[in-house]
Design an enzyme around this catalytic site. Structure first.
Site, PDB file in Angstrom:
ATOM      1  N   VAL A 120       1.032  -1.193  -0.035  1.00 30.44           N
ATOM      2  CA  VAL A 120       0.105   0.061   0.044  1.00 30.44           C
ATOM      3  C   VAL A 120       0.913   1.276  -0.050  1.00 30.44           C
ATOM      4  CG1 VAL A 120      -1.625   1.286   1.471  1.00 30.44           C
ATOM      5  CG2 VAL A 120      -1.759  -1.308   1.274  1.00 30.44           C
ATOM      6  N   CYS A 121       0.514   2.308  -0.805  1.00 29.88           N
ATOM      7  CA  CYS A 121       0.945   3.462  -0.768  1.00 29.88           C
ATOM      8  C   CYS A 121       0.096   4.598  -0.795  1.00 29.88           C
ATOM      9  CB  CYS A 121       2.165   3.727  -1.710  1.00 29.88           C
ATOM     10  SG  CYS A 121       1.499   3.806  -3.326  1.00 29.88           S
ATOM     11  N   ARG A 122       0.243   5.904  -1.220  1.00 31.90           N
ATOM     12  CA  ARG A 122      -0.724   6.959  -1.431  1.00 31.90           C
ATOM     13  C   ARG A 122      -1.528   6.648  -2.750  1.00 31.90           C
ATOM     14  NH1 ARG A 122      -2.093  11.726  -3.989  1.00 31.90           N
ATOM     15  NH2 ARG A 122       0.117  11.635  -5.241  1.00 31.90           N
TER      16      ARG A 122
END
Length: 98
Positions: free
Chosen positions: A62-64
């Site tokens: 997960v990231c932005r």
């Protein structure tokens, strides 16, 4: 590269599945809100911390927005990990945020 939609991740969490999420955003980004229970490893440190991960486990990255987690997914896959990238990252996440 395997991908998963945020809604699918949320459904797994709500169903009580043991989901291993790795958030590769920077510290300040994670502090503004993250999925409860994530493992936080900034992308720049992932190469040095991958020895702390278990190759027999599956991980969701997960990231932005999905770009950095895509890079993280590719890196871990190249080292034999079972990894999936969450499409859209936190911008697409509608579940609980801590």
């Amino acid at each position: 590269m395997k991908t998963i939609q945020p809604e699918e991740v949320q459904a797994k969490i709500e169903a009580g599945e043991a989901v291993k999420l790795i958030d590769v955003r920077e510290v300040d980004e994670v502090e503004t809100g993250h999925i409860p229970g994530v493992i936080h490893i900034p992308l720049g440190l992932l190469e040095f911390k991958m020895n702390e991960l278990d190759k027999s486990e599956g991980y969701i990255m997960v990231c932005r927005s999905g770009g950095r987690s895509g890079k993280a997914t590719a890196l871990l896959q190249s080292h034999g990990f079972d990894v999936t990238n969450m499409d859209g990252g936190m911008l697409a996440w509608n579940g609980e945020v801590k």
